[in-house]
Write a protein that holds these residues in place. Structure first.
Motif, short mmCIF file in Angstrom:
data_model
loop_
_atom_site.label_atom_id
_atom_site.label_comp_id
_atom_site.label_asym_id
_atom_site.label_seq_id
_atom_site.Cartn_x
_atom_site.Cartn_y
_atom_site.Cartn_z
N ALA A 71 24.08 -62.49 -28.19
CA ALA A 71 24.60 -63.67 -27.83
C ALA A 71 25.46 -64.10 -28.96
CB ALA A 71 23.58 -64.79 -27.48
N PRO A 72 26.30 -65.39 -28.65
CA PRO A 72 27.31 -65.85 -29.79
C PRO A 72 26.31 -66.23 -30.88
CG PRO A 72 27.91 -66.57 -27.62
CD PRO A 72 26.76 -65.86 -27.61
N ALA A 73 26.94 -66.18 -32.17
CA ALA A 73 26.36 -66.48 -33.58
C ALA A 73 25.40 -67.92 -33.32
CB ALA A 73 27.24 -66.53 -34.56
N GLY A 74 24.28 -67.93 -33.87
CA GLY A 74 23.67 -69.23 -33.89
C GLY A 74 22.68 -69.37 -32.55
N LEU A 75 22.78 -68.58 -31.49
CA LEU A 75 22.03 -68.77 -30.21
C LEU A 75 20.91 -67.61 -30.32
CD1 LEU A 75 25.03 -69.37 -27.78
CD2 LEU A 75 23.87 -70.93 -29.31
N GLU A 76 20.13 -67.73 -29.23
CA GLU A 76 18.90 -66.91 -29.03
C GLU A 76 19.62 -65.87 -28.14
OE1 GLU A 76 15.52 -68.77 -27.59
OE2 GLU A 76 16.09 -70.56 -28.43
N PRO A 77 19.18 -64.55 -28.88
CA PRO A 77 19.87 -63.31 -27.98
C PRO A 77 18.92 -63.24 -26.84
CG PRO A 77 18.69 -62.41 -29.98
CD PRO A 77 19.06 -64.15 -30.03
N PRO A 78 19.56 -63.01 -25.79
CA PRO A 78 18.66 -62.75 -24.48
C PRO A 78 18.50 -61.14 -24.33
CG PRO A 78 21.10 -63.08 -23.89
CD PRO A 78 20.71 -63.39 -25.24
N VAL A 79 17.55 -60.74 -23.87
CA VAL A 79 17.29 -59.43 -23.49
C VAL A 79 17.79 -58.77 -22.25
CG1 VAL A 79 15.12 -59.29 -25.10
CG2 VAL A 79 14.93 -59.77 -22.58
N ALA A 80 17.47 -57.72 -21.87
CA ALA A 80 17.93 -57.23 -20.77
C ALA A 80 17.81 -57.70 -19.45
CB ALA A 80 17.40 -55.59 -20.53
N ASP A 83 15.79 -64.30 -20.67
CA ASP A 83 14.88 -65.50 -20.38
C ASP A 83 15.53 -66.64 -20.08
OD1 ASP A 83 12.94 -67.08 -21.27
OD2 ASP A 83 12.64 -66.50 -23.41
N PRO A 84 14.82 -67.34 -18.95
CA PRO A 84 15.52 -68.44 -18.65
C PRO A 84 15.42 -69.90 -19.59
CG PRO A 84 13.19 -68.07 -17.43
CD PRO A 84 13.86 -66.95 -17.99
N VAL A 85 14.44 -69.76 -20.35
CA VAL A 85 14.59 -70.94 -21.26
C VAL A 85 15.32 -70.51 -22.45
CG1 VAL A 85 12.84 -71.65 -23.14
CG2 VAL A 85 11.75 -71.15 -20.98
N ASN A 90 20.53 -71.96 -25.02
CA ASN A 90 21.74 -71.47 -25.64
C ASN A 90 22.90 -72.37 -24.75
OD1 ASN A 90 20.60 -69.61 -27.20
ND2 ASN A 90 21.08 -67.94 -25.64
N ALA A 91 22.72 -72.81 -23.68
CA ALA A 91 23.50 -73.62 -23.07
C ALA A 91 23.48 -74.99 -23.59
CB ALA A 91 23.22 -73.86 -21.46
N ALA A 92 22.45 -75.56 -24.08
CA ALA A 92 22.32 -76.73 -24.86
C ALA A 92 23.26 -76.73 -26.13
CB ALA A 92 20.73 -77.27 -24.99
N ALA A 93 22.97 -75.73 -26.76
CA ALA A 93 23.45 -75.52 -28.09
C ALA A 93 25.08 -75.58 -28.04
CB ALA A 93 23.18 -74.10 -29.07
N VAL A 94 25.54 -74.83 -27.16
CA VAL A 94 26.97 -74.69 -26.77
C VAL A 94 27.58 -76.21 -26.25
CG1 VAL A 94 28.62 -73.84 -25.19
CG2 VAL A 94 26.86 -72.35 -26.07
N PRO A 232 8.70 -76.12 -15.76
CA PRO A 232 7.72 -74.68 -15.51
C PRO A 232 7.88 -73.96 -14.32
CG PRO A 232 6.33 -76.76 -14.67
CD PRO A 232 7.57 -77.44 -15.36
N GLY A 233 7.90 -72.63 -14.51
CA GLY A 233 8.15 -71.72 -13.35
C GLY A 233 9.66 -71.37 -13.09
N LEU A 234 10.44 -71.39 -14.09
CA LEU A 234 11.67 -70.97 -13.99
C LEU A 234 11.91 -69.51 -14.16
CD1 LEU A 234 13.36 -73.30 -17.06
CD2 LEU A 234 13.52 -73.57 -14.36
N ARG A 235 13.10 -69.09 -13.51
CA ARG A 235 13.24 -67.70 -13.10
C ARG A 235 14.47 -67.50 -13.67
NH1 ARG A 235 14.43 -64.57 -8.56
NH2 ARG A 235 14.36 -66.49 -7.39
N ALA A 236 14.88 -66.32 -14.12
CA ALA A 236 16.49 -65.86 -14.24
C ALA A 236 16.79 -64.76 -13.23
CB ALA A 236 16.43 -64.84 -15.58
N VAL A 237 17.94 -64.93 -12.91
CA VAL A 237 18.67 -64.02 -11.65
C VAL A 237 19.70 -63.22 -12.22
CG1 VAL A 237 19.80 -64.35 -9.40
CG2 VAL A 237 17.97 -66.00 -10.21
N ASP A 238 19.57 -62.02 -12.06
CA ASP A 238 20.48 -61.14 -12.78
C ASP A 238 21.51 -61.04 -11.66
OD1 ASP A 238 19.00 -60.46 -14.92
OD2 ASP A 238 17.86 -58.76 -13.81
N HIS A 239 22.96 -60.68 -12.40
CA HIS A 239 24.07 -60.61 -11.48
C HIS A 239 24.45 -61.80 -10.60
CE1 HIS A 239 23.84 -56.52 -12.88
NE2 HIS A 239 22.77 -56.22 -12.33
N ALA A 240 24.04 -63.21 -11.13
CA ALA A 240 24.13 -64.33 -10.27
C ALA A 240 25.96 -64.50 -10.44
CB ALA A 240 23.73 -65.57 -10.94
N LYS A 241 26.42 -65.32 -9.20
CA LYS A 241 27.68 -65.49 -9.05
C LYS A 241 27.41 -67.04 -8.48
CE LYS A 241 30.01 -61.32 -8.09
NZ LYS A 241 30.71 -60.43 -7.03
#
Length: 299
Positions: A71-80, A83-85, A90-94, A232-241
């Motif tokens: 991820a861009p400098a200063g943000l939390e790097p997501p893994v493969a 992580d929705p949180v 990161n969106a908040a930091a941006v 609570p219960g957030l979920r990430a969605v891969d390849h979202a559009k």
């Protein structure tokens, strides 16, 4: 399993980082390797080469994945699998670092969105007292009468009712009145969302209503995404559009009580995978926005 095959599988769904980001990512990776000490590296005689031991194919694949998904400098790097949180933080930091120029009371917040039935444009009064407009995809326009002195012009469809005024409360599109802290914003959303207590699906929809067609100060927008990270219960969605077909990383939340998961379609919030900029959702994409001086103008 063949190491290269494992690495390929681990990184297949991960978007490539921008070239500017790779240098610092590589530096961090090498620094972590060096910090592990020399007990896990073995010099090959007098040649300046090293063999990694105690790492294994899975560990090597994870290390390379971390660089690819950097991820861009200063943000939390997501893994493969994101992580929705981390994505929302990161969106908040941006958002917090975005330029922040408040509109004047007489200006309008312009938003153009892409929806399944076409494009919609809106001109909302910054202070809620001036007459705005919504232009639908089918070409129909709906006036948004400003609220002045507690009264607003009454309409029937697109036509004003002559001499008919109705009670009102100004609904400003510039929301400097909202909390600028994630905890306070979460409490505000929980106290004011459209559903019952604990209905995080309703809270999520309110988050989107604020994010899509309102002008929020940078700190308020950051607090909005930070508050969403607490659901609570957030979920990430891969390849979202998003609804405009733009790819990114998606975040969704649990459906409310009484919704059949086999029938109900969850809303997916979509952010760019590299810069964590908010794009919209799988049903409504924000494709243009800004502040203008009059209804009909575009940024």
């Amino acid at each position: 399993m063949d190491e290269l095959k494992l690495i390929a599988e681990r990184t297949a769904s991960v978007p490539l980082a921008e070239s500017d980001a790779l240098g610092s990512a590589r530096a961090r990776l090498m620094a972590e390797i060096a910090a592990a000490g020399t007990e896990n590296v073995v010099p090959l005689k007098k040649r300046r080469r090293w063999v990694w031991t105690g790492v294994g194919a899975a560990g090597l694949a994870a290390a390379i994945t971390a660089v690819v998904a950097f991820a861009p400098a200063g943000l939390e790097p997501p893994v493969a699998t994101a992580d929705p949180v981390a994505v929302l933080r990161n969106a908040a930091a941006v958002a917090l670092k975005a330029p922040d120029t408040p509109p004047t009371p007489s200006q309008f917040v312009y938003t153009k969105t892409k929806q399944p039935d076409g494009e919609r444009e809106s001109w909302l009064s910054a202070d809620g007292t001036h007459d705005g407009l919504i232009k639908m995809a089918d070409g129909k326009s709906f006036p948004l009468p400003g609220c002045r002195n507690g009264r607003a012009q009454a309409y029937k469809g697109e036509k004003p009712l002559k001499g008919v005024m109705e009670p009102c409360t100004p609904r400003p599109a510039y929301r400097a009145d909202l909390p600028a802290d994630a905890d306070a914003m979460f409490a505000y959303l929980n106290a004011n969302h459209s559903g019952h207590d604990g209905d995080f699906n309703a809270m999520g929809k309110d988050v989107l209503a604020l994010a899509n067609e309102n002008h929020l100060p940078s700190a308020v927008r950051a607090a909005l995404f930070g508050a969403a990270a607490k659901v609570p219960g957030l979920r990430a969605v891969d390849h979202a559009k998003d609804a405009a077909g733009r790819p990114g990383v998606g975040i969704t939340w649990p459906l409310g009580p009484g919704h059949d998961p086999k029938v109900a379609k969850p809303v997916v919030i979509v952010f760019t995978a590299d810069t964590f900029r908010y794009l919209g959702t799988n049903s409504t994409a924000v494709i243009a926005s800004g502040v203008v001086d009059a209804v009909g103008q575009r940024p």
